[in-house]
Design an enzyme around this catalytic site. Structure first.
Site, PDB file in Angstrom:
ATOM      1  N   ARG A  61      29.649  88.344  32.955  1.00 44.98           N
ATOM      2  CA  ARG A  61      29.698  89.292  34.063  1.00 44.98           C
ATOM      3  C   ARG A  61      28.841  90.512  33.783  1.00 44.98           C
ATOM      4  NH1 ARG A  61      35.641  88.787  33.732  1.00 44.98           N
ATOM      5  NH2 ARG A  61      36.083  86.769  34.669  1.00 44.98           N
ATOM      6  N   GLU A  77      45.021  79.660  14.250  1.00 44.00           N
ATOM      7  CA  GLU A  77      44.698  78.335  14.771  1.00 44.00           C
ATOM      8  C   GLU A  77      43.520  77.739  14.000  1.00 44.00           C
ATOM      9  OE1 GLU A  77      44.144  78.148  18.982  1.00 44.00           O
ATOM     10  OE2 GLU A  77      45.960  79.307  19.411  1.00 44.00           O
ATOM     11  N   ARG A 101      41.065  81.433  15.881  1.00 41.80           N
ATOM     12  CA  ARG A 101      41.600  82.663  16.473  1.00 41.80           C
ATOM     13  C   ARG A 101      42.990  82.944  15.928  1.00 41.80           C
ATOM     14  NH1 ARG A 101      43.069  81.204  22.837  1.00 41.80           N
ATOM     15  NH2 ARG A 101      44.350  79.361  22.423  1.00 41.80           N
ATOM     16  N   ASP A 118      43.389  72.465  32.890  1.00 35.99           N
ATOM     17  CA  ASP A 118      44.160  73.701  32.867  1.00 35.99           C
ATOM     18  C   ASP A 118      45.521  73.420  33.499  1.00 35.99           C
ATOM     19  OD1 ASP A 118      42.346  75.410  31.632  1.00 35.99           O
ATOM     20  OD2 ASP A 118      41.296  75.851  33.509  1.00 35.99           O
ATOM     21  N   ARG A 157      40.060  66.523  19.705  1.00 40.31           N
ATOM     22  CA  ARG A 157      40.175  67.575  18.706  1.00 40.31           C
ATOM     23  C   ARG A 157      41.656  67.936  18.634  1.00 40.31           C
ATOM     24  NH1 ARG A 157      36.937  68.270  14.895  1.00 40.31           N
ATOM     25  NH2 ARG A 157      37.078  70.530  14.807  1.00 40.31           N
ATOM     26  N   ARG A 161      32.008  76.851  31.729  1.00 39.36           N
ATOM     27  CA  ARG A 161      33.231  77.547  32.152  1.00 39.36           C
ATOM     28  C   ARG A 161      33.252  78.994  31.678  1.00 39.36           C
ATOM     29  NH1 ARG A 161      38.338  74.448  31.743  1.00 39.36           N
ATOM     30  NH2 ARG A 161      38.929  76.165  30.425  1.00 39.36           N
ATOM     31  N   TYR A 207      40.326  67.204  30.196  1.00 40.98           N
ATOM     32  CA  TYR A 207      40.703  68.579  29.860  1.00 40.98           C
ATOM     33  C   TYR A 207      41.220  69.249  31.130  1.00 40.98           C
ATOM     34  CZ  TYR A 207      40.781  73.294  28.136  1.00 40.98           C
ATOM     35  OH  TYR A 207      41.210  74.543  27.769  1.00 40.98           O
TER      36      TYR A 207
END
Length: 371
Positions: free
Chosen positions: A175, A305, A279, A355, A248, A171, A353
């Site tokens: 670029r 986190e 993060r 989104d 997790r 994922r 999982y």
């Protein structure tokens, strides 16, 4: 009163189904064991800032049907996710793009960057990626893997990268352009007023009971409705009788700081192994540092986190979709398919999982079949 549907869970999946069922003329009761609606997208206001209590949620989708649906309940701002990676004080652009490659290697053209990645892939002798480590080196080369992927990923998943499946990293955007837009989705942003307000609008005129543990009084609640839409953990529904699915979990340390700007960005990932958190989120930048009236905010709220292995009592976040857990889920799915009046859906109900846009699309798909 007997309801057509009992919806267990007031998160996105449950709220979407409840709204559509109500619109179709069905009677609906929504219950949730938390004291708030909106599940993991719940936002609470602190010092005029909408704080993402269960981690950062940035809405993004290429699905116009989903976008048209959510924008019925909220206006979205133009927030674009452009995280920063901090490796021992060195800052790099995420997603991996020409800014990242220039800082790492001094390259200035896409051709030079591609050649550098290919040389490092060949040096590592990878032909077909068998795990996350090999997949990451194939995508971005060894230097970027070791500085910006390895430590972060192993903190996040609690497992060595060579023991994690390759698909987790597929994922990851890479670029050969100077584009800092992480998701690159056609539609993206943050709902103005926060996610809680958006879900509240979905659940308007629907009966909602909070602080209710469905599994503790399952028989009593089942008797209230003809059908149940269950969005909790599938293994918990069956009292873990085949074993426990692994997740997790994430722990947050949130602070209000008496300063206007802590890190200058909504998300900074700490990619070295030594920093204990994965993060830091600075919530005000999701809404450009402004309050509802458009004024600059003098304080800020940050959340560190920490990723950890899930145990009963913790909040389950990310399913560990390896072979062992996949096999166990399939056994639970067979049991679920035998429950005539119960529909299992959402991230926990499907052990998937998801989104946010995929959760909404899945719920709308159920609505089309069911209603």
């Amino acid at each position: 009163m007997k309801y057509d549907y009992l919806v267990v869970g007031a998160g996105l999946y449950g709220a979407v189904f409840a709204h559509e069922a109500k619109a179709a003329g069905k009677s609906v009761l929504v219950i949730d064991k938390r004291d708030n609606i909106a599940g993991n997208v719940y936002t609470e206001e602190i010092e005029g800032i909408h704080v993402h209590k269960y981690g950062a949620h940035i809405f993004h989708t290429n699905d116009k049907k989903v976008w048209d649906f959510v924008t019925c309940f909220a206006e979205f701002n133009r927030f674009t996710n452009s995280p920063v990676a901090n490796y021992k004080g060195e800052l790099y652009s995420l997603p991996f793009n020409m800014y990242t490659f220039n800082k790492m290697w001094g390259v200035v053209t896409p051709e030079q960057a591609a050649a550098k990645i290919e040389a490092q892939r060949q040096e590592a002798g990878i032909t077909e990626a068998r795990n996350l480590e090999e997949q990451a080196i194939s995508l971005v080369g060894k230097d970027i893997y070791e500085k910006l992927v390895k430590g972060y990923t192993e903190k996040q998943w609690g497992r060595p990268c060579d023991q994690l499946p390759a698909f987790i990293i597929k994922r990851l955007p890479v670029r050969l352009t100077f584009d800092n837009n992480y998701f690159n989705a056609l539609y993206q942003g943050i709902p103005i007023g926060g996610y809680t307000k958006m879900v509240e609008n979905m659940l308007q005129d629907i009966e909602v009971r909070l602080g209710v543990d469905y599994l503790a009084d399952k028989g009593e609640y089942d008797a209230l409705a003809d059908k149940v839409v269950y969005t909790g953990a599938i293994d918990a529904y069956f009292d873990y009788k085949l074993g426990t699915l692994e997740y997790r979990s994430v722990r947050f340390e949130t602070e209000v700081l008496d300063q206007p700007n802590f890190q200058g960005n909504a998300a900074v990932n700490y990619t070295d192994a030594e920093t204990p958190w994965t993060r830091i989120i600075e919530h005000k930048w999701f809404e450009f540092g402004k309050d509802a009236a458009g004024n600059d905010l003098s304080k800020t709220v940050i959340s560190r986190e920490f990723s950890s292995e899930w145990k009963p009592g913790d909040e389950p976040y990310y399913p560990v979709n390896d072979e062992k857990n996949g096999a166990l889920y399939r056994q639970y799915k067979e049991l679920a398919d035998q429950e005539e009046k119960v529909i299992f859906g959402g991230r926990l109900g499907e052990y998937k999982y998801y989104d946010m846009d995929a959760v909404i699309a899945s719920a709308l798909s159920l609505c089309e079949k069911e209603l």
